[in-house]
Scaffold this motif. Structure first.
Motif, short mmCIF file in Angstrom:
data_model
loop_
_atom_site.label_atom_id
_atom_site.label_comp_id
_atom_site.label_asym_id
_atom_site.label_seq_id
_atom_site.Cartn_x
_atom_site.Cartn_y
_atom_site.Cartn_z
N GLY A 6 58.58 18.44 -9.15
CA GLY A 6 58.15 19.52 -10.26
C GLY A 6 59.11 20.34 -10.73
N ASN A 10 59.66 20.15 -14.93
CA ASN A 10 59.66 21.68 -15.69
C ASN A 10 61.23 21.62 -16.29
N ASN A 104 52.59 19.02 -17.83
CA ASN A 104 52.54 18.94 -16.63
C ASN A 104 51.12 18.11 -16.20
#
Length: 118
Positions: A6, A10, A104
């Motif tokens: 993650g 990002n 996301n």
């Protein structure tokens, strides 16, 4: 492992946003990873408090105020990172938070969830 993935996702999104918008600047991929790490920590520590404090407004806006909270955490990340990670203002932070959330969501639904089923 999922947390690290993650953070890297990002970071890539931060680099892409910096390429598309003039008001969003990242000095390099390392700075994007550090900013993503700081954002993850802020989302774990400060975001729940902000959500709790602004719960009536969040309910009235049917959850859209969460984008404002995400923009605030991005601005806090900007303040912590200094010159390596720059946002031109609240409008840019709000736009970046919307794009970051949508990207996301798409990545999670299209890439990560199908891998879990295998």
């Amino acid at each position: 492992m999922r947390w690290i993935v993650g953070i890297l996702i990002n970071a890539v999104i931060f680099i892409a946003l910096a390429g598309f918008f003039d008001g969003f600047n990242v000095s390099g991929f390392g700075a994007a990873v550090i900013a993503s790490f700081i954002l993850a920590i802020l989302n774990g520590l400060i975001r729940p408090i902000l959500i709790l404090l602004t719960l009536p407004v969040t309910i009235l806006t049917l959850g859209l105020f969460l984008f404002v909270i995400n923009a605030i955490t991005l601005l806090l990340t900007d303040g912590i990172m200094g010159d390596a990670f720059e946002l031109s203002g609240f409008g840019m932070a709000l736009l970046a938070s919307i794009i970051l959330s949508l990207a996301n969501l798409i990545i999670q639904k299209a890439v990560l969830e199908p891998k879990k089923e295998k």
